[in-house]
Design an enzyme around this catalytic site. Structure first.
Site, PDB file in Angstrom:
ATOM      1  N   ARG A   1       0.862  -1.178   0.000  1.00  0.00           N
ATOM      2  CA  ARG A   1       0.000   0.000   0.000  1.00  0.00           C
ATOM      3  C   ARG A   1       0.903   1.233   0.000  1.00  0.00           C
ATOM      4  NH1 ARG A   1      -3.018   2.918   4.793  1.00  0.00           N
ATOM      5  NH2 ARG A   1      -4.180   4.388   3.543  1.00  0.00           N
TER       6      ARG A   1
ATOM      7  N   HIS B   1      -8.059   6.877   0.186  1.00  0.00           N
ATOM      8  CA  HIS B   1      -8.976   5.743   0.372  1.00  0.00           C
ATOM      9  C   HIS B   1      -9.429   5.172  -0.970  1.00  0.00           C
ATOM     10  CE1 HIS B   1     -10.385   7.523   4.494  1.00  0.00           C
ATOM     11  NE2 HIS B   1      -9.436   6.635   4.702  1.00  0.00           N
TER      12      HIS B   1
ATOM     13  N   GLU C   1      -9.791  -3.534   1.642  1.00  0.00           N
ATOM     14  CA  GLU C   1      -8.679  -2.903   0.931  1.00  0.00           C
ATOM     15  C   GLU C   1      -7.548  -3.902   0.682  1.00  0.00           C
ATOM     16  OE1 GLU C   1      -9.208   0.205   3.973  1.00  0.00           O
ATOM     17  OE2 GLU C   1      -8.398   1.551   2.456  1.00  0.00           O
TER      18      GLU C   1
END
Ligand code: ADP
Length: 402
Positions: free
Chosen positions: A90, A179, A384
């Site tokens: 990420r 996000h 996610e």
């Protein structure tokens, strides 16, 4: 154990490292955990494997590399090494360079480093994680998945601030949004639930966790979002203010003598639900306090819901026609109170809450929580890590086919 490809997902913060091994097909996490207080005296590693939670001290002042070394040892010990075919990282800020996930090579690392000035706390930590993982998993393809990438489809009129244009041209000052993996995932799930092709589906997604953001998604593409150059902008969050009059900054610096460090702390760590309630940043704690009669907790939650409803209503302009409003994140998935307050303020859109479905969603029953036809309100758990794992495995597969 199955031979389905799995990805190791890494999320590196300045003093932490979250990890999970995710099944690329089901999204199931088979091993997950967190290294925290890295660089500090009480650095430690916690994990969940086979439904068992374990904690282990790391050497004093352990680095990200040492945390990854310990993680590698556990992966060997649990005999998971063979399962992992890619590593997904990420990465918080991809600037305008990254409109999608990328297989990591030296050019990609240089580009991540270049946009670090836009996310000075996050991108350098993400790079540390990438370097460490490249050393420890030298044979595996590594993929960067950006929080900002999904929002790169925003039109100029949504991403430009009304500031001198040179600030954008010369310094990249614009709305980026965050996000992205969550907004992208739940909008896709919403289209499936509505049984509509994604490119014909318009949704407004509210990701409500400790950080909160709303996105307007038209024909499957992000066309506006509430976070901006940084994740401080937009709706009220746990400890972040969201949008305020920028003139307050002058007042604080000129009249009250705030330093930039104090401003940063005030707006990022002491504001939002925490600052308003003077009790907690945690929505569940505030709901409990409110039900016990605490007026400050009630007011903080009222402000949270009002600003959220106002933001959602504003995004009707961005989408034009709406199929569904989607709630996700810790608050969006679990708080029937917040959903009720928000939907009640959006009655003019034709939304009518189904009380039983709203309460049921608290116990994990995803789906529609309104009883009207037309625009739907949906609760959809985000995932996610699954998005990061899927992208890592997809790009790894593509690179192998080349
Ligand atoms: P993060 O952004 O750190 O991933 P989460 O998505 O886990 O955070 O969301 C954390 C928020 O969700 C906290 O404010 C917490 O109080 C809230 N939350 C979790 N469960 C509930 C619940 N049952 N009722 C109300 N709020 C809840």
């Amino acid at each position: 154990m199955s031979k389905t490809p799995h990805a190791l997902v890494l999320n590196c913060g300045s003093s932490s490292l979250k990890f999970a091994i995710i099944n690329g097909q089901s999204g199931e996490s088979i091993f997950s955990g967190l290294a925290e207080c890295l660089g500090e005296r009480d650095a430690r590693l916690k994990w969940l494997f086979n439904n068992e939670k374990t904690k282990q001290d790391l050497p004093e002042g352990a680095s990200h590399q040492q945390a990854i070394d310990s993680l590698v040892a556990l992966i060997h010990q649990f005999e998971l090494t063979e399962l992992i075919t890619a590593v997904g990282h990420r990465v918080v800020h991809g600037g305008e360079t990254f409109t999608q996930s990328s297989l990591i090579d030296n050019d990609v690392k240089a580009a991540i480093s270049k946009v670090a000035k836009l996310a000075p706390l996050h991108n350098p930590a993400n790079l540390v994680g990438i370097e460490a993982a490249q050393k420890s998993f030298a044979d595996l393809p590594q993929v960067a998945v950006f929080d900002t990438a999904f929002h790169q489809s925003m039109p100029e009129h949504a991403y430009l601030y009304a500031l001198p244009k040179s600030l954008y041209r010369d310094h990249g000052v614009r709305r980026y949004g965050f996000h992205g993996t969550s907004h992208s995932y739940v909008s896709g799930e919403a289209a499936k639930m509505l049984q509509k092709p994604l490119d014909q589906t318009n949704v407004i997604t509210a990701h409500l966790g400790n950080g909160c953001s709303v996105a307007a998604i038209k024909a499957g593409k992000s066309v506006d979002t509430s976070m901006g150059l940084t994740p401080l902008a937009g709706v009220v969050m746990g400890t972040r203010s969201g949008d305020i009059d920028p003139g307050i900054i002058y007042y604080l610096t000129e009249t009250l003598d705030y330093s930039t460090q104090q401003l940063d702390n005030l707006l990022n760590k002491e504001s939002g639900l925490k600052g308003l309630s003077e009790i907690s940043n945690d929505c569940r704690t505030l709901e409990e306090a409110m039900f016990d009669g605490n007026q400050a907790a009630k007011l903080a939650l009222d402000i949270f819901c009002y600003k959220l409803a106002k933001q959602i209503a504003a995004y009707m302009v961005a989408v034009g026609r709406l199929d569904a409003l989607v709630f996700t994140g810790g608050i969006g998935e679990n708080s029937d109170y917040i959903r009720e307050q928000v939907i009640n303020q959006l009655g003019f859109l034709g939304l009518e809450l189904d009380d039983a479905a709203n309460v049921a969603a608290r116990f994990g029953a995803a789906g529609s929580i309104c009883r009207n036809d037309g625009i739907q309100a949906l609760v959809i758990p985000t995932n996610e890590e699954f998005v990061i794992a899927s992208d890592a495995l997809r790009l790894a597969q593509l690179s192998e086919e080349k």
